[in-house]
Motif scaffolding. Sequence first.
Motif, PDB file in Angstrom:
ATOM      1  N   PRO A  49       0.821  -1.216   0.000  1.00 41.09           N
ATOM      2  CA  PRO A  49       0.000   0.000   0.000  1.00 41.09           C
ATOM      3  C   PRO A  49       0.852   1.262   0.000  1.00 41.09           C
ATOM      4  O   PRO A  49       1.891   1.330   0.638  1.00 41.09           O
ATOM      5  N   ILE A  50       0.368   2.243  -0.740  1.00 42.07           N
ATOM      6  CA  ILE A  50       1.054   3.534  -0.834  1.00 42.07           C
ATOM      7  C   ILE A  50       0.447   4.447   0.222  1.00 42.07           C
ATOM      8  O   ILE A  50      -0.778   4.545   0.333  1.00 42.07           O
ATOM      9  N   PRO A  51       1.272   5.134   1.002  1.00 44.53           N
ATOM     10  CA  PRO A  51       0.696   6.038   1.992  1.00 44.53           C
ATOM     11  C   PRO A  51      -0.126   7.145   1.316  1.00 44.53           C
ATOM     12  O   PRO A  51       0.273   7.680   0.290  1.00 44.53           O
ATOM     13  N   VAL A  52      -1.261   7.429   1.892  1.00 46.92           N
ATOM     14  CA  VAL A  52      -2.174   8.397   1.302  1.00 46.92           C
ATOM     15  C   VAL A  52      -1.926   9.768   1.920  1.00 46.92           C
ATOM     16  O   VAL A  52      -1.866   9.909   3.135  1.00 46.92           O
ATOM     17  N   GLY A  53      -1.774  10.753   1.042  1.00 46.14           N
ATOM     18  CA  GLY A  53      -1.611  12.130   1.496  1.00 46.14           C
ATOM     19  C   GLY A  53      -2.958  12.754   1.764  1.00 46.14           C
ATOM     20  O   GLY A  53      -3.990  12.093   1.768  1.00 46.14           O
ATOM     21  N   GLY A  54      -2.978  14.026   1.936  1.00 44.26           N
ATOM     22  CA  GLY A  54      -4.223  14.722   2.238  1.00 44.26           C
ATOM     23  C   GLY A  54      -4.636  15.644   1.123  1.00 44.26           C
ATOM     24  O   GLY A  54      -4.499  15.340  -0.069  1.00 44.26           O
ATOM     25  N   ALA A  55      -5.117  16.795   1.531  1.00 41.10           N
ATOM     26  CA  ALA A  55      -5.636  17.780   0.577  1.00 41.10           C
ATOM     27  C   ALA A  55      -4.529  18.320  -0.332  1.00 41.10           C
ATOM     28  O   ALA A  55      -4.809  18.714  -1.465  1.00 41.10           O
ATOM     29  N   LYS A  56      -3.292  18.328   0.157  1.00 41.73           N
ATOM     30  CA  LYS A  56      -2.180  18.820  -0.671  1.00 41.73           C
ATOM     31  C   LYS A  56      -2.012  17.950  -1.921  1.00 41.73           C
ATOM     32  O   LYS A  56      -1.825  18.470  -3.021  1.00 41.73           O
ATOM     33  N   GLN A  57      -2.095  16.659  -1.761  1.00 40.60           N
ATOM     34  CA  GLN A  57      -1.967  15.750  -2.904  1.00 40.60           C
ATOM     35  C   GLN A  57      -3.140  15.931  -3.876  1.00 40.60           C
ATOM     36  O   GLN A  57      -2.958  15.856  -5.086  1.00 40.60           O
ATOM     37  N   ASP A  58      -4.328  16.163  -3.339  1.00 43.04           N
ATOM     38  CA  ASP A  58      -5.482  16.410  -4.204  1.00 43.04           C
ATOM     39  C   ASP A  58      -5.325  17.729  -4.959  1.00 43.04           C
ATOM     40  O   ASP A  58      -5.687  17.822  -6.133  1.00 43.04           O
ATOM     41  N   ALA A  59      -4.782  18.729  -4.299  1.00 45.68           N
ATOM     42  CA  ALA A  59      -4.549  20.022  -4.964  1.00 45.68           C
ATOM     43  C   ALA A  59      -3.528  19.868  -6.083  1.00 45.68           C
ATOM     44  O   ALA A  59      -3.687  20.459  -7.161  1.00 45.68           O
ATOM     45  N   ILE A  60      -2.499  19.062  -5.848  1.00 46.00           N
ATOM     46  CA  ILE A  60      -1.508  18.791  -6.901  1.00 46.00           C
ATOM     47  C   ILE A  60      -2.192  18.126  -8.098  1.00 46.00           C
ATOM     48  O   ILE A  60      -1.937  18.486  -9.246  1.00 46.00           O
ATOM     49  N   ALA A  61      -3.075  17.181  -7.830  1.00 45.23           N
ATOM     50  CA  ALA A  61      -3.780  16.488  -8.914  1.00 45.23           C
ATOM     51  C   ALA A  61      -4.685  17.445  -9.681  1.00 45.23           C
ATOM     52  O   ALA A  61      -4.734  17.403 -10.920  1.00 45.23           O
ATOM     53  N   VAL A  62      -5.381  18.332  -8.974  1.00 46.23           N
ATOM     54  CA  VAL A  62      -6.303  19.265  -9.642  1.00 46.23           C
ATOM     55  C   VAL A  62      -5.525  20.304 -10.453  1.00 46.23           C
ATOM     56  O   VAL A  62      -5.851  20.564 -11.622  1.00 46.23           O
ATOM     57  N   VAL A  63      -4.493  20.887  -9.868  1.00 43.72           N
ATOM     58  CA  VAL A  63      -3.714  21.903 -10.585  1.00 43.72           C
ATOM     59  C   VAL A  63      -2.959  21.265 -11.752  1.00 43.72           C
ATOM     60  O   VAL A  63      -2.966  21.778 -12.877  1.00 43.72           O
ATOM     61  N   GLY A  64      -2.327  20.127 -11.499  1.00 44.13           N
ATOM     62  CA  GLY A  64      -1.610  19.436 -12.580  1.00 44.13           C
ATOM     63  C   GLY A  64      -2.548  18.950 -13.668  1.00 44.13           C
ATOM     64  O   GLY A  64      -2.249  19.060 -14.861  1.00 44.13           O
ATOM     65  N   GLY A  65      -3.709  18.431 -13.276  1.00 44.14           N
ATOM     66  CA  GLY A  65      -4.691  17.969 -14.251  1.00 44.14           C
ATOM     67  C   GLY A  65      -5.237  19.100 -15.104  1.00 44.14           C
ATOM     68  O   GLY A  65      -5.448  18.948 -16.304  1.00 44.14           O
ATOM     69  N   THR A  66      -5.456  20.248 -14.483  1.00 41.80           N
ATOM     70  CA  THR A  66      -5.936  21.411 -15.225  1.00 41.80           C
ATOM     71  C   THR A  66      -4.887  21.885 -16.230  1.00 41.80           C
ATOM     72  O   THR A  66      -5.212  22.196 -17.382  1.00 41.80           O
ATOM     73  N   ALA A  67      -3.627  21.920 -15.804  1.00 47.50           N
ATOM     74  CA  ALA A  67      -2.551  22.344 -16.708  1.00 47.50           C
ATOM     75  C   ALA A  67      -2.408  21.377 -17.883  1.00 47.50           C
ATOM     76  O   ALA A  67      -2.293  21.803 -19.040  1.00 47.50           O
ATOM     77  N   VAL A  68      -2.438  20.085 -17.603  1.00 45.94           N
ATOM     78  CA  VAL A  68      -2.328  19.095 -18.684  1.00 45.94           C
ATOM     79  C   VAL A  68      -3.534  19.173 -19.605  1.00 45.94           C
ATOM     80  O   VAL A  68      -3.402  19.085 -20.830  1.00 45.94           O
ATOM     81  N   TYR A  69      -4.725  19.355 -19.042  1.00 45.96           N
ATOM     82  CA  TYR A  69      -5.940  19.476 -19.840  1.00 45.96           C
ATOM     83  C   TYR A  69      -5.858  20.652 -20.811  1.00 45.96           C
ATOM     84  O   TYR A  69      -6.167  20.521 -22.001  1.00 45.96           O
ATOM     85  N   LEU A  70      -5.430  21.803 -20.312  1.00 47.74           N
ATOM     86  CA  LEU A  70      -5.312  22.981 -21.176  1.00 47.74           C
ATOM     87  C   LEU A  70      -4.233  22.786 -22.232  1.00 47.74           C
ATOM     88  O   LEU A  70      -4.420  23.161 -23.399  1.00 47.74           O
ATOM     89  N   LEU A  71      -3.116  22.197 -21.850  1.00 44.70           N
ATOM     90  CA  LEU A  71      -2.040  21.933 -22.803  1.00 44.70           C
ATOM     91  C   LEU A  71      -2.502  20.974 -23.903  1.00 44.70           C
ATOM     92  O   LEU A  71      -2.286  21.219 -25.092  1.00 44.70           O
ATOM     93  N   LEU A  72      -3.161  19.897 -23.503  1.00 49.82           N
ATOM     94  CA  LEU A  72      -3.666  18.940 -24.493  1.00 49.82           C
ATOM     95  C   LEU A  72      -4.748  19.565 -25.368  1.00 49.82           C
ATOM     96  O   LEU A  72      -4.797  19.327 -26.578  1.00 49.82           O
ATOM     97  N   GLY A  73      -5.633  20.336 -24.754  1.00 46.10           N
ATOM     98  CA  GLY A  73      -6.737  20.935 -25.500  1.00 46.10           C
ATOM     99  C   GLY A  73      -6.299  21.989 -26.495  1.00 46.10           C
ATOM    100  O   GLY A  73      -6.800  22.038 -27.619  1.00 46.10           O
ATOM    101  N   TRP A  74      -5.364  22.830 -26.108  1.00 48.61           N
ATOM    102  CA  TRP A  74      -4.945  23.924 -26.987  1.00 48.61           C
ATOM    103  C   TRP A  74      -3.890  23.499 -27.999  1.00 48.61           C
ATOM    104  O   TRP A  74      -3.907  23.950 -29.139  1.00 48.61           O
TER     105      TRP A  74
END
Length: 113
Positions: A74-99
Amino acid sequence: LSWPAIIMFIAAYSPGRIKTALKHPQLAGIKLWAFAHLISNGDLGSIVLFASFLAYAVFDRVTLKRRTDPGAPPIPVGGAKQDAIAVVGGTAVYLLLGWLFHTYVIGVPAFTR
């Protein structure tokens, strides 16, 4: 629908509450992405491509549920910081892929201009 799919995909590598809730966020992201593309594209090539991705993700998730071997440790689970990384990183990748990627590689702009 593709933006949440990319966030789920990144959440698989940034373990936080999203990963805990979805268990396999990468497969959930693939299923959502493939389903969204099946809805928006009706030509035969798109149906074959995206239906095969959807079938793969559904099959893989079903087989993961039936495994008796726990797999990797099992991988240790982080908190809200890890979720924020996923949301910010996902948004950046989404915009990069989309544009950039979608227009130049696929030939169809993902966002209307």
